[in-house]
Design a protein around this motif. Structure first.
Motif, mmCIF file in Angstrom:
data_model
loop_
_atom_site.group_PDB
_atom_site.id
_atom_site.type_symbol
_atom_site.label_atom_id
_atom_site.label_comp_id
_atom_site.label_asym_id
_atom_site.label_seq_id
_atom_site.Cartn_x
_atom_site.Cartn_y
_atom_site.Cartn_z
ATOM 1 N N ARG A 214 -4.284 -6.764 11.626
ATOM 2 C CA ARG A 214 -3.607 -7.711 10.819
ATOM 3 C C ARG A 214 -3.736 -9.166 11.112
ATOM 4 N NH1 ARG A 214 3.172 -7.087 10.892
ATOM 5 N NH2 ARG A 214 2.672 -5.464 9.336
ATOM 6 N N ASN A 217 -7.009 -10.637 10.465
ATOM 7 C CA ASN A 217 -7.107 -10.794 8.918
ATOM 8 C C ASN A 217 -6.653 -12.077 8.472
ATOM 9 O OD1 ASN A 217 -8.604 -9.656 6.818
ATOM 10 N ND2 ASN A 217 -6.750 -9.244 5.704
ATOM 11 N N CYS A 234 -9.494 -1.612 12.205
ATOM 12 C CA CYS A 234 -8.866 -0.580 11.202
ATOM 13 C C CYS A 234 -9.291 0.773 11.290
ATOM 14 C CB CYS A 234 -9.203 -1.012 9.834
ATOM 15 S SG CYS A 234 -8.345 -2.651 9.043
ATOM 16 N N GLU A 348 -0.879 -0.320 4.509
ATOM 17 C CA GLU A 348 -1.243 -1.670 5.049
ATOM 18 C C GLU A 348 -2.556 -1.681 5.743
ATOM 19 O OE1 GLU A 348 0.053 -5.356 7.385
ATOM 20 O OE2 GLU A 348 1.633 -4.101 7.056
ATOM 21 N N ILE A 352 -5.891 -4.161 4.386
ATOM 22 C CA ILE A 352 -6.535 -5.055 5.323
ATOM 23 C C ILE A 352 -7.771 -4.720 5.209
ATOM 24 C CG2 ILE A 352 -6.775 -5.676 7.565
ATOM 25 C CD1 ILE A 352 -3.771 -5.077 8.160
ATOM 26 N N LYS A 413 -0.639 -4.113 -1.854
ATOM 27 C CA LYS A 413 -0.062 -4.399 -0.594
ATOM 28 C C LYS A 413 1.180 -5.004 -0.783
ATOM 29 C CE LYS A 413 -1.189 -6.658 3.770
ATOM 30 N NZ LYS A 413 -2.294 -7.553 4.367
ATOM 31 N N ASP A 426 1.083 -13.353 3.587
ATOM 32 C CA ASP A 426 0.141 -12.790 2.225
ATOM 33 C C ASP A 426 -0.001 -14.081 1.147
ATOM 34 O OD1 ASP A 426 -1.365 -10.777 3.411
ATOM 35 O OD2 ASP A 426 0.098 -9.210 2.563
#
Length: 494
Positions: A214, A217, A234, A348, A352, A413, A426
């Motif tokens: 997270r 990203n 991930c 999520e 991502i 998302k 986001d």
């Protein structure tokens, strides 16, 4: 459950009954408060203060921005970005520094004291999580000079830059992953206190990798962004709904055992109704000419008393209309008494990954990850197999791997991350684009004094007014005309 064994560290109980009282951690006793109890009696309090205090408050105060829920009142300050929003009262800052971070610091200290690095690891993972939420709402925050469970408190701490905070977050996570493999004198779930993963080290590591993905990203606008590093994290992260990082609630009878955004929950007043934007998005998430209702609509959003599914426009409130015409904010999948609070989920993680793959030009891989993310969310919500299969087929028909775009990923998302403060990250990363989030508009009655132009959107939160009174020498500018409108570090290109 023998709650007295865990101390929950009494702050959680106090907070539920005195939600808006500010317990001034920096201005109280300056000596450390780490108890002599071993860490197994403190882990539950650390977990629950991370979710029920920090994450809840981080979600509640940005509902007028993320636009999941709406107030019944017209021109409510948090929805129109005005009034006490510009004076810094009772936001995430309070709950992070008073309730959550001290618990994580104590867990780290106690883990070291009792030769149990697994507790140190959990303390660092939770600390990374809370620091991440906090810096993502404010930018520069107090880092090294906050309460550490050992030193006397510094009531005028220096602030660290957001870049420095991100480096620390990633270091905490890497250190925690290593520490979870080290032998420990005390098992994580020795007293049943690990209410997140029941003492399973591998699950905690997957949680840590998910958080790492997270935060890596978030850096998509920076020259240091590494899509391959995001994808690698991930691959080691949460890989099924069974591993979702969730705070579970039993539905009562005590207030800290019910979902904060449910009826009688201490955040329920901010969720009077679901918003017009969110309800309309669920009615047509693929932005088709012929709208196709999402099967998740009726699971997440309660039907209005007078029938149908209608949301309230952010900033407008009911404006004299009959509230029975709108869908109540309390009672759906995320807002019932026993609804969980999601920290980070399998869906999520896949979204991502999909974004990272799309950014590196791997459309096929992006589409595959995207579809898995959608399916994971459907399964989390209990959508029946036939409806899930039909929706996935619709994705193939309407999108397909050759046409996958950032908007497809971010809309799904957004739907999957209901009431998670990550959504605000986001939306800022996407520059609040209506091309990404179709139908997104600024609230009605928005504060035109600070946000005069239609493309002006809120970028950060005001620092807590107590911090400004006590520590103004070290604190960055808290002028609302600057703070609320200046993009954070990760949201600016190098």
């Amino acid at each position: 459950m023998k709650l007295y064994k865990y101390l929950i560290v009494f702050l959680a109980v106090i907070a539920t009954s005195c939600d808006d009282d500010y317990f001034d951690v920096n201005g109280s006793e300056t000596k450390p408060t780490t108890s002599s109890l071993p860490p197994q009696f403190r882990i539950q309090g650390a977990i629950e203060n991370t979710t029920a205090q920090a994450q809840y408050r981080g979600s509640r105060e940005v509902l007028g921005i993320t636009q999941y829920g709406a107030q019944n009142a017209t021109n409510y300050y948090s929805e129109t970005w005005s009034s006490s929003l510009t004076t810094g009262r009772y936001f995430l800052w309070q709950n992070a520094y008073v309730y959550s971070l001290p618990n994580t610091a104590d867990l780290i200290v106690l883990g070291e004291r009792y030769a149990s690095p697994n507790f140190v690891a959990v303390g660092k993972i939770l600390r990374a999580y809370v620091l991440g939420m906090t810096t993502d709402q404010y930018g520069d925050i107090v880092l090294d000079e906050t309460y550490d469970g050992v030193s006397s408190m510094n009531i005028t701490p220096k602030f660290s830059t957001q870049e420095e905070v991100y480096e620390t977050i990633l270091s905490y996570l890497d250190e925690a992953i290593v520490a979870l493999d080290e032998p420990s004198a005390i098992d994580l779930n020795e007293e049943g206190g690990d209410v997140l993963y029941g003492g399973d080290h591998e699950k905690w590591k997957k949680f840590a990798y998910a958080i790492k993905a997270r935060y890596l990203n978030h850096l998509a606008k920076k020259s240091s962004y590494d899509a391959d590093a995001v994808i690698a994290a991930c691959q080691l992260a949460i890989n099924s709904n069974e591993l979702n990082a969730q705070k579970l609630y039993g539905g009562g009878p005590v207030s800290n055992d019910i979902q904060p955004f449910s009826t009688d929950g201490y955040g329920s007043s901010r969720m009077d109704y679901f918003s017009d934007f969110f309800v309309n998005l669920l009615k047509n998430p693929l932005n088709l000419d012929d709208a196709e209702w999402d099967p998740r609509l009726t699971i997440i959003v309660p039907e209005a008393v007078n029938g149908g599914y209608e949301g309230v426009v952010i900033g407008r409130g009911l404006n004299g209309e009959d509230g029975d015409n709108f869908s109540l904010g309390n009672g759906g999948f995320y807002t019932s008494l026993n609804s969980a609070t999601d920290m980070i989920t399998f869906s999520e993680v896949k979204f991502i990954e999909a974004e990272a793959r799309l950014r590196k030009g791997d459309k096929s891989g992006a589409y595959t990850a995207f579809k898995i993310g959608v399916q994971a969310d459907f399964e989390k919500l209990g959508v029946d197999a036939a409806a899930t299969s039909a929706y996935l087929s619709l994705l193939d028909t309407e999108i397909g791997e050759s046409n996958i775009e950032l908007s497809h990923i971010m809309v799904q998302k957004y739907i999957a991350n209901v009431l998670n403060p990550e959504t605000w990250v986001d939306m800022r990363r996407m520059d609040y684009s209506s091309d990404i989030y179709h139908g997104l508009q600024r609230p009605e009655n928005v504060n035109l004094d600070i946000f005069p132009n239609e493309n002006d959107w809120i970028q950060a939160m005001m620092y807590e007014y107590n911090e400004e009174d006590r520590n103004y020498v070290n604190m960055p500018t808290n002028d609302p005309y600057v703070r609320l409108t200046t993009p954070l570090w990760w949201n600016t290109a190098d």
